[in-house]
Scaffold this active site. Structure first.
Site, PDB file in Angstrom:
ATOM      1  N   ARG A 164      17.434  -8.788  66.346  1.00 14.73           N
ATOM      2  CA  ARG A 164      17.194  -9.270  64.905  1.00 14.73           C
ATOM      3  C   ARG A 164      18.742 -10.287  65.044  1.00 14.73           C
ATOM      4  NH1 ARG A 164      13.039  -7.795  64.626  1.00 14.73           N
ATOM      5  NH2 ARG A 164      11.876  -6.331  62.760  1.00 14.73           N
ATOM      6  N   SER A 238      12.356  -4.384  55.930  1.00 11.96           N
ATOM      7  CA  SER A 238      13.321  -3.700  56.655  1.00 11.96           C
ATOM      8  C   SER A 238      14.658  -3.630  56.709  1.00 11.96           C
ATOM      9  CB  SER A 238      13.705  -3.466  58.010  1.00 11.96           C
ATOM     10  OG  SER A 238      12.423  -2.821  58.723  1.00 11.96           O
ATOM     11  N   GLU A 334      19.814  -5.120  57.999  1.00 10.99           N
ATOM     12  CA  GLU A 334      19.863  -6.131  58.913  1.00 10.99           C
ATOM     13  C   GLU A 334      19.465  -7.665  57.320  1.00 10.99           C
ATOM     14  OE1 GLU A 334      16.376  -8.154  58.789  1.00 10.99           O
ATOM     15  OE2 GLU A 334      15.272  -6.031  59.750  1.00 10.99           O
TER      16      GLU A 334
END
Ligand code: EPU
Length: 338
Positions: A164, A238, A334
């Site tokens: 990520r 997320s 995130e």
């Protein structure tokens, strides 16, 4: 190309937050991007490049310039005996690219089915799901430097992809507008079904041989069973990354929580599902003002009733404080908070 003022962003962020941009422009081609950036407006205004708005949380109106990238197009640009190289415009909806590749039987991104967002945003956080990341098929991208309006190509190694993460979230944050990307896809697809429940879902079909479409359908079913549809319940997937902790901390937690799920990550490190940490901390389904923790997947925070960005941030802080208190682990968002 028209610059709009006080432009509403509600439909352009998947949390569905009622915010606006001081200035807004929609860019539909690479030439338009270059022309606009040469005009220099972005040098005088705080600037945000917006893709699908699926990884962003606005806590207030954006007091600057929002550039929405809507560059279209999906083309095969090269092929050899083993691969097709597919070029896609930064404004293409990521899942439309996945669908096009599945229809053409080009293998490699079927596990990334149904990830919200645009093609141009995909490399920024190296999107990933079900054992596959963008970097596994990524070849190169074309981008325009905001400051100079000059075009530049980035090869895979230059993007510094990590879990990520990429150079576009670090040294080059907010410095480039990604106009298109090139992926290298397999002519003879290699299925990746090792993750979690994919095998189980595939077996339920009763078939004994599977195609990339079968894998995609299994993943779509898994995602739909857990992840809320942003059209129905505002969310950005997320909210936190899955934390990676070192062996000593893991051993300490494992003593008190022998059932803690964990996946080896590099040397002497473990990745822990943030969903588990959040659930153990008692936050599953928990509400705070208009925001809530999703019941099926506690890693996802939702706008369930006219939440503001601040409500969601407050809830996320309550979660990270409790997880830190309980486990000594710091959860890192995130989602990009603005
Ligand atoms: N879990 C719980 N309670 C729950 C749900 C999950 O404890 O209610 C634990 C279980 O141990 C489960 C584990 O979490 O085995 C993993 O759950 P899941 O397979 O749903 O994946 P995740 O780690 O929570 C990551 C990605 C998702 C991606 C899935 C599937 C991150 C931050 N998230 O979630 O990506 O779809 O894996 O690959 O890495 C996104 O980035 O927005 C996103 C949705």
């Amino acid at each position: 190309m028209e610059i709009k003022e006080n432009y509403p962003l509600r439909g352009l962020n998947t949390f569905g937050l009622e915010v606006s941009a001081r200035y807004f422009i929609d860019i539909k081609s690479t030439d338009d991007a270059i022309r606009f950036l040469h005009s220099g407006m972005q040098r005088n205004e705080k600037t945000l490049i917006l893709g699908g708005g699926s990884n962003i949380l606005f806590t207030h109106d954006y007091d600057g310039l929002v550039i929405k990238v809507s560059i279209p197009g999906i083309h095969v640009v090269r092929e050899n005996d083993h691969f097709y190289w597919v070029k896609a415009g930064g404004g293409v909806v990521w899942n439309d690219l996945v669908e096009a590749c599945i229809n053409a039987d080009f293998g490699g991104i079927e596990n990334l089915s149904l990830i919200p967002g645009s093609v141009g945003a995909a490399p920024v956080q190296n999107i990933g799901a079900y054992g596959v990341e963008l970097k596994d098929t990524f070849e190169a991208l074309e981008a325009i430097e905001l400051e100079s309006g000059e075009k530049r190509y980035f090869r895979k190694e230059e993007c510094h992809f990590e879990y990520r993460d990429s150079i576009f979230k670090n040294e080059l944050k907010d410095k480039y507008l990604i106009t298109n990307i090139v992926l290298r896809l397999h002519k003879k697809p290699i299925l990746n079904t090792a993750y979690g429940q994919i095998e189980k879902k595939l077996k339920e079909t009763g078939k004994d041989k599977f195609t990339i479409r079968d894998v995609s359908e299994a993943i779509i079913a898994l995602r739909r069973s857990k992840l809320p549809d942003p059209h129905e319940l505002g969310n950005a997937g997320s909210f936190f990354k899955n934390p990676v902790i070192d062996h000593d901390l893991f051993a300490k937690i494992h003593k008190s929580f022998p059932d803690i799920p964990h996946y080896p990550e590099g040397e002497n490190k473990f990745k822990i599902p943030a969903a588990w940490l959040i659930e153990q901390s008692g936050f599953k389904g928990k509400k705070h003002k208009g925001a809530a923790v999703h019941v099926n997947q506690p890693l996802v925070l939702i706008n369930y009733d006219h939440a503001t960005g601040r409500d969601i941030v407050e809830l996320s802080k309550q979660i990270s404080e409790k997880v830190h208190e309980n486990f000594g682990i710091l959860l890192e968002p995130e989602v990009r908070i603005l």
